[in-house]
Scaffold this motif. Structure first.
Motif, PDB file in Angstrom:
ATOM      1  N   LYS A   1       0.845  -1.185   0.000  1.00 32.89           N
ATOM      2  CA  LYS A   1       0.000   0.000   0.000  1.00 32.89           C
ATOM      3  C   LYS A   1       0.884   1.239   0.000  1.00 32.89           C
ATOM      4  O   LYS A   1       1.945   1.263   0.601  1.00 32.89           O
ATOM      5  N   LYS A   2       0.415   2.285  -0.680  1.00 29.98           N
ATOM      6  CA  LYS A   2       1.186   3.526  -0.753  1.00 29.98           C
ATOM      7  C   LYS A   2       1.083   4.271   0.571  1.00 29.98           C
ATOM      8  O   LYS A   2       0.018   4.389   1.141  1.00 29.98           O
ATOM      9  N   GLN A   3       2.240   4.748   1.059  1.00 33.57           N
ATOM     10  CA  GLN A   3       2.294   5.482   2.318  1.00 33.57           C
ATOM     11  C   GLN A   3       2.645   6.938   2.047  1.00 33.57           C
ATOM     12  O   GLN A   3       3.404   7.241   1.133  1.00 33.57           O
TER      13      GLN A   3
ATOM     14  N   ALA B   1       4.012  10.285   4.202  1.00 30.52           N
ATOM     15  CA  ALA B   1       4.612  10.660   5.489  1.00 30.52           C
ATOM     16  C   ALA B   1       4.739  12.173   5.602  1.00 30.52           C
ATOM     17  O   ALA B   1       4.897  12.875   4.598  1.00 30.52           O
TER      18      ALA B   1
ATOM     19  N   ARG C   1       2.354   8.833   9.406  1.00 26.65           N
ATOM     20  CA  ARG C   1       2.251   8.089   8.143  1.00 26.65           C
ATOM     21  C   ARG C   1       0.784   7.821   7.867  1.00 26.65           C
ATOM     22  O   ARG C   1       0.044   7.376   8.758  1.00 26.65           O
TER      23      ARG C   1
ATOM     24  N   VAL D   1      -1.745   5.552   5.558  1.00 26.16           N
ATOM     25  CA  VAL D   1      -1.808   4.355   4.726  1.00 26.16           C
ATOM     26  C   VAL D   1      -3.272   4.149   4.369  1.00 26.16           C
ATOM     27  O   VAL D   1      -4.147   4.326   5.217  1.00 26.16           O
TER      28      VAL D   1
ATOM     29  N   TYR E   1      -8.098   6.611   5.249  1.00 26.91           N
ATOM     30  CA  TYR E   1      -6.698   6.380   5.588  1.00 26.91           C
ATOM     31  C   TYR E   1      -6.546   5.926   7.033  1.00 26.91           C
ATOM     32  O   TYR E   1      -7.256   6.384   7.921  1.00 26.91           O
TER      33      TYR E   1
ATOM     34  N   THR F   1      -1.169  13.290  -0.272  1.00 25.48           N
ATOM     35  CA  THR F   1      -2.069  12.389  -0.993  1.00 25.48           C
ATOM     36  C   THR F   1      -2.727  13.095  -2.166  1.00 25.48           C
ATOM     37  O   THR F   1      -2.851  12.517  -3.242  1.00 25.48           O
TER      38      THR F   1
END
Length: 130
Positions: free
Chosen positions: A3-5, A7, A20, A22, A61, A90
């Motif tokens: 999964k794209k994180q 930060a 973070r 997710v 998220y 995001t």
């Protein structure tokens, strides 16, 4: 597939939050504890969820955060700042809404340093003419 994180770092007073985001179902973990276990006050929990309410991204998220320094209120403010910055990572189109709510501005208020000749930052010993 991983999964794209996203930060980001948030700060308030002497608190620093590493956040973070997710993709998930809205779970919030602070220092490896669920949000309800870490923060006792409902106001602080609501403070952390406000960026999601403003941008209408509630439940999209999961938040995994590490917070150090300061008290609970400062930590909640740092988390809010970090979550807001991560939400911009995001989607850049969320910036105007977060900016209007004032979540992207780092609160500059810090404890004032103690000055020599005084007992605290501003407290002096009582003045007497004679």
């Amino acid at each position: 597939m991983a999964k794209k994180q996203f930060a980001a770092t948030g700060r308030r007073k002497s608190s620093v939050a590493r956040v973070r985001l997710v993709q998930g179902k809205g779970d919030i973990t602070v220092n490896k504890k669920p949000l309800d276990d870490y923060f006792g006050s409902e106001i602080q929990k609501r403070e952390l969820r406000r960026p999601f309410e403003v941008t209408a991204t509630e439940g999209k998220y999961d938040v995994i955060a590490t917070v150090k320094g300061g008290g609970f209120t400062g930590q909640a403010g740092a988390l809010r700042h970090g979550v807001s910055r991560a939400l911009i990572e995001t989607d850049e189109e969320l910036r105007p809404a977060l900016k209007a709510a004032g979540f992207l501005t780092r609160d500059p208020r810090m404890k004032e340093r103690k000055k020599y000749g005084l007992k605290k930052a501003r407290k002096a010993s009582q003045f007497s003419k004679r």
